[in-house]
Write a protein that holds these residues in place. Structure first.
Motif, short mmCIF file in Angstrom:
data_model
loop_
_atom_site.label_atom_id
_atom_site.label_comp_id
_atom_site.label_asym_id
_atom_site.label_seq_id
_atom_site.Cartn_x
_atom_site.Cartn_y
_atom_site.Cartn_z
N SER A 1 6.18 -6.56 -11.60
CA SER A 1 6.71 -5.66 -10.59
C SER A 1 6.63 -6.36 -9.10
N ARG A 2 7.86 -5.66 -8.31
CA ARG A 2 7.61 -6.34 -6.85
C ARG A 2 7.61 -5.33 -5.92
N HIS A 3 7.74 -4.25 -6.39
CA HIS A 3 7.88 -3.12 -5.50
C HIS A 3 6.94 -1.85 -5.88
N LEU A 4 6.20 -1.68 -4.72
CA LEU A 4 4.99 -0.67 -4.79
C LEU A 4 5.37 0.57 -3.88
N PHE A 5 5.18 1.85 -4.45
CA PHE A 5 5.28 2.99 -3.47
C PHE A 5 3.96 3.70 -3.28
N ALA A 6 3.66 4.37 -2.10
CA ALA A 6 2.62 5.35 -2.01
C ALA A 6 2.90 6.02 -0.62
N ASN A 7 2.30 7.34 -1.02
CA ASN A 7 2.27 8.24 0.30
C ASN A 7 0.70 7.86 0.95
N MET A 8 1.20 8.12 2.17
CA MET A 8 0.08 7.75 3.42
C MET A 8 -1.09 8.87 3.16
N GLU A 9 -2.38 8.07 3.36
CA GLU A 9 -3.33 8.99 3.66
C GLU A 9 -3.91 8.76 4.92
N TYR A 10 -4.62 9.68 5.64
CA TYR A 10 -4.89 9.47 6.96
C TYR A 10 -6.17 8.92 7.40
N GLU A 11 -7.16 8.88 6.33
CA GLU A 11 -8.49 8.45 6.66
C GLU A 11 -8.46 6.98 7.33
N VAL A 12 -9.30 6.49 8.16
CA VAL A 12 -9.26 5.18 8.77
C VAL A 12 -9.17 3.99 7.82
N ASP A 13 -10.26 4.26 6.64
CA ASP A 13 -10.41 3.22 5.71
C ASP A 13 -8.93 2.86 4.98
N GLU A 14 -8.53 4.00 4.63
CA GLU A 14 -7.22 3.95 3.89
C GLU A 14 -6.17 3.40 4.67
N LEU A 15 -5.96 3.72 5.95
CA LEU A 15 -5.13 3.34 6.49
C LEU A 15 -5.02 1.75 6.97
N ARG A 16 -6.37 1.38 7.32
CA ARG A 16 -6.36 -0.13 7.30
C ARG A 16 -6.35 -0.77 5.98
N ARG A 17 -6.81 -0.30 5.03
CA ARG A 17 -6.51 -0.97 3.66
C ARG A 17 -5.00 -1.09 3.54
N GLU A 18 -4.56 -0.04 3.73
CA GLU A 18 -2.98 -0.07 3.22
C GLU A 18 -2.34 -1.04 4.35
N ALA A 19 -2.53 -1.22 5.48
CA ALA A 19 -1.96 -2.15 6.30
C ALA A 19 -2.02 -3.64 5.88
N THR A 20 -3.29 -3.96 5.39
CA THR A 20 -3.60 -5.38 5.17
C THR A 20 -2.89 -5.49 3.68
N MET A 21 -2.91 -4.36 2.91
CA MET A 21 -2.03 -4.58 1.68
C MET A 21 -0.57 -4.58 1.96
N VAL A 22 -0.04 -4.14 2.86
CA VAL A 22 1.58 -4.37 3.13
C VAL A 22 1.60 -5.81 3.44
N ARG A 23 0.85 -6.27 4.21
CA ARG A 23 1.13 -7.82 4.77
C ARG A 23 0.65 -8.67 3.52
N ASP A 24 -0.51 -8.55 2.62
CA ASP A 24 -0.70 -9.35 1.68
C ASP A 24 0.43 -9.55 0.70
#
Ligand code: FAD
Length: 518
Positions: free
Chosen positions: A123-146
């Motif tokens: 699979s090349r496409h991942l979808f998720a809804n945003m969670e607003y806790e700091v750790d989650e936002l930072r983790r997701e930002a890193t994942m988008v780039r990685d």
């Protein structure tokens, strides 16, 4: 940058990549606290993309035991989530969509594990809804780039709030720190952008070949709760009957509430013995219902079709659902308030007490203040407490006992079935006068007056404190102070552990001194 800006900028940076990646095999939706098929924005987008490309949709939920020490602390909440996953798995299976559930040892391993699974499933496409806790936002930002560097895309979208954080600003361009003007702006924003209440359709059925192709994923079991988060047999039975899990239970509850109770909500919502509120918090906290659906459904029952007029019960209920959005906006804008810090730095220097006997008496519902004890016992028994009582016991802990409010905040998370980081922190910050738009510190609830006002006949107290059952409507609020001491001594009900008037004076000085030295 702030954590949410970091994520939004990561999404922007990789937008082109997301558009150009070929859809080869499956599209994945990553469930977090959005455990429903209906009105789920990321799931609907993932499903549309899969349909367009003619490929299957796979759903997954990944959890780490560390989540059970962070957000999902209460065993009753863990049990609710696991039951919800069973419902979700069955609903998705009926659409030939697998729900893969996995436990990974550490939270920090989740992004790598997701990448591995994507490789495995092609699979090349991942979808998720945003969670607003700091750790989650930072983790997701890193994942988008990685993921982007690995030729994959990650689409993270707003879903849990009706109005996403960052949309509402005061006249001076800042985030509102006071609820009332924020709420006016929230209503106006929705009226101007009615698409915010859009209903997202459940996912499309998968191609029938998916059943064969992903057989192992369909067969994967929902794990048990870890040993330290298991409910006893009796607690389990009780919780299953009081709190049916899953999105069908949530929508039935919403419909029943709108049919029977919402009209009288504004007059009944403060009476804890009355069943006058929706009890939807567990569903909103687990994502088994969307806040859009709640607001849209309530609004549609209103003849005016507005959020801020017409039926008073409907108007007030919608304004309560708005508090949930408010505290999530607060979490995004001032993340430090959810990191054990007061909103205003001058409140950092209050000399809290750490009297363990007092804390234990509070937790066990043995303070000798009937309304406080009734509420704490309701929490222990049901994993839930009425909102009025949450305010009373939080004020009692932080002002009468002068105990550090963070101990109460933590205890709530360890016991509530609806434990939600932002709302719980907001509620504690309000009651202990250390949060955003708090109760002023000199407004100290008198537990006796609260009891007489909101439980005038003592019905709530009688239900939860059986030792006081035989007392009349006057004695029950203050048995030892109202000549019923001999009657209750026999039952073992304790004397008040503190004197409210003295405590009030002590709290006023402690807050004043703390603020002055802060
Ligand atoms: P209703 O009165 O039917 O309200 C509908 C929905 O609106 C609720 O389900 C909830 O999602 C939202 N809502 C209502 N009041 C509030 C509020 N003050 N703040 C935020 N959202 C609100 N709520 C949680 O969901 N999780 C918590 O962990 C939590 N901890 C709290 C701690 C304290 C000290 C206080 C004072 C309040 C806390 N609340 C929390 C808010 C509120 O008490 C509960 O949301 C409410 O009691 C749930 O019952 P209900 O679903 O019947 O609410």
């Amino acid at each position: 940058p702030r954590p949410m800006e970091e994520l939004l900028s990561a999404l922007e940076d990789t937008a082109e990549n997301r558009r150009t990646i070929d859809v080869k095999d499956a599209i994945i939706h990553w469930f977090k606290m959005d455990l429903r098929c209906n009105d789920n924005r990321a799931l609907a987008l993932a499903s549309e993309k899969a349909k367009e490309a003619g490929v299957p949709l796979i759903c997954m939920y990944i959890v780490s035991p560390q989540d059970f020490e962070a957000h999902l602390r209460a065993p009753i909440r863990v049990d609710f989530i696991l039951r919800t996953l069973e419902v979700l798995k069955a609903d998705l299976a009926a659409l030939d969509i697998p729900l893969y559930v996995e436990t990974v040892e550490k939270r920090k391993h989740i992004p790598d594990r997701i990448l591995e699974l994507m490789e495995q499933w092609g699979s090349r496409h991942l979808f998720a809804n945003m969670e607003y806790e700091v750790d989650e936002l930072r983790r997701e930002a890193t994942m988008v780039r990685d993921l982007s560097e690995n030729g994959k895309s990650f689409e993270v979208v707003h879903d849990t709030c009706v109005v996403p954080p960052g949309q509402l600003q005061s006249g001076s361009g800042n985030q509102y720190a006071v609820y009332t003007p924020w709420y006016r702006s929230w209503v106006a924003h929705i009226h101007a952008n009615l698409d915010l209440l859009e209903l997202f359709e459940p996912p499309n059925k998968n191609p029938s070949s998916a059943k064969k192709q992903y057989k192992d994923l369909f067969d994967c079991p929902i794990p048990d709760a870890p040993p330290n988060k298991q409910l006893g047999k009796k607690e389990k039975e009780r919780s299953h009957s009081v709190w049916p899990a899953g999105e069908h239970a949530a929508s039935d509850r919403l419909d029943k509430f709108c049919d029977e109770k919402i009209g009288s909500y504004s007059s009944q919502r403060n009476i804890p013995s009355d069943d006058g509120t929706s009890c939807l918090s567990v569903h909103l906290a687990s994502g088994t219902i969307s806040s859009r659906t709640c607001v849209r459904t309530a609004r549609d029952r209103n003849k005016t079709k507005r959020l801020d007029g017409g039926n008073e019960g409907i108007r007030v209920w919608i304004s309560e659902v708005a508090w949930r959005d408010f505290y999530k906006h607060v979490l995004v804008h001032w993340p430090y308030v959810c990191m054990n810090k007061p909103f205003k730095p001058e409140y950092s220097n209050i000399s809290w007490s750490y009297d363990e006997d007092h804390f234990k008496a509070w937790c066990e519902g043995r303070t000798g203040f009937p309304i406080v004890d009734a509420a704490m016992r309701q929490l222990k028994y049901l994993g839930y407490m009425h909102n009025r009582c949450r305010m009373i016991v939080a004020s009692f802990l932080s002002k009468d006992l002068l105990l550090d409010w963070r101990k109460g905040e933590r205890y709530f998370m360890e016991n509530l079935i609806d434990g939600d980081f932002a709302s719980n922190n907001g509620g504690w910050g309000f009651s202990a006068s250390v949060g955003v738009d708090p109760q002023p510190y000199f407004r100290i609830f008198n537990p006796l007056l609260q009891s007489e006002k909101f439980d005038p006949d003592g019905d709530y107290i009688r239900k939860w404190v059986p030792e006081l059952k035989a007392l009349n409507n006057t004695e029950i609020h203050d048995p030892y102070g109202r000549g019923a001491g001999n009657k209750v001594k026999k039952t073992g009900y304790p004397q008040p552990i503190v004197n409210h008037k003295d405590c009030r004076d002590r709290a006023l000085s402690a807050y004043k001194d703390g603020i002055a030295s802060g």
